[in-house]
Design an enzyme around this catalytic site. Structure first.
Site, PDB file in Angstrom:
ATOM      1  CB  THR A  68      -3.787   1.967  13.553  1.00  0.00           C
ATOM      2  OG1 THR A  68      -2.694   2.364  14.176  1.00  0.00           O
ATOM      3  CG2 THR A  68      -3.695   2.054  11.835  1.00  0.00           C
ATOM      4  CG  PHE A 118      -0.347  -0.120   2.499  1.00  0.00           C
ATOM      5  CD1 PHE A 118       0.260   0.947   3.072  1.00  0.00           C
ATOM      6  CD2 PHE A 118      -0.018  -1.337   3.158  1.00  0.00           C
ATOM      7  CE1 PHE A 118       1.179   0.949   4.466  1.00  0.00           C
ATOM      8  CE2 PHE A 118       0.628  -1.475   4.368  1.00  0.00           C
ATOM      9  CZ  PHE A 118       1.114  -0.226   5.024  1.00  0.00           C
ATOM     10  CG  HIS A 173       0.926   9.740  11.512  1.00  0.00           C
ATOM     11  ND1 HIS A 173       1.289   8.519  11.163  1.00  0.00           N
ATOM     12  CD2 HIS A 173       1.968  10.290  12.131  1.00  0.00           C
ATOM     13  CE1 HIS A 173       2.524   7.996  11.616  1.00  0.00           C
ATOM     14  NE2 HIS A 173       3.085   9.561  12.062  1.00  0.00           N
ATOM     15  CG  ASN A 213      -6.323   6.192  10.266  1.00  0.00           C
ATOM     16  OD1 ASN A 213      -5.601   7.067   9.818  1.00  0.00           O
ATOM     17  ND2 ASN A 213      -5.641   5.137  10.726  1.00  0.00           N
TER      18      ASN A 213
END
Length: 126
Positions: A68, A37, A92, A89
């Site tokens: 996460t 990814f 970070h 999400n």
């Protein structure tokens, strides 16, 4: 995706500034470069502006952010309240103190920080 710095950006000498934004993002996630990814993550994180910050607090930042994977996050955390997908999400947070030091150094210059003494800290933490 084709990207071009438009004439006004070139004439204003901003090509280097634009590249400065993209390069830290790739370096920030360099430890994930072998993951399938990685390319998509770099593309996503470079697709628009980010709001970089440095937070501090003993054990509180992780609790405020949530897990996460938003599905594992508690209600009342940022990811628990605002996210539904691990790939989006919204926030970070450094996973270790060591990584936090590296990430902070990547994104900020030392002179951008304010030095202060938090008087209440002695009353909150042992």
């Amino acid at each position: 995706t084709f990207v071009a710095i438009k004439p006004d950006g070139v004439q204003r000498g901003l090509c280097g500034e634009v590249m400065k934004f993209i390069q830290p993002m790739k370096q920030h996630y360099l430890d994930l470069k072998d993951m399938p990814f990685y390319a998509g993550l770099c593309k996503y994180m470079s697709s628009g502006p980010v709001f970089a910050m440095v937070w501090e607090g003993e054990g509180i930042v992780k609790m405020m952010l949530g897990e996460t994977n938003p599905a594992d996050s508690k209600p009342g955390s940022i990811r628990g309240d605002f996210c539904i997908n691990i790939g989006r999400n919204i926030i970070h947070g450094s996973d270790t103190v060591e990584n936090a030091k590296m990430e902070v150094a990547l994104w900020f210059k030392p002179e951008e920080f304010v030095t202060y003494t938090e008087k209440a800290k002695a009353w909150v933490y042992e």
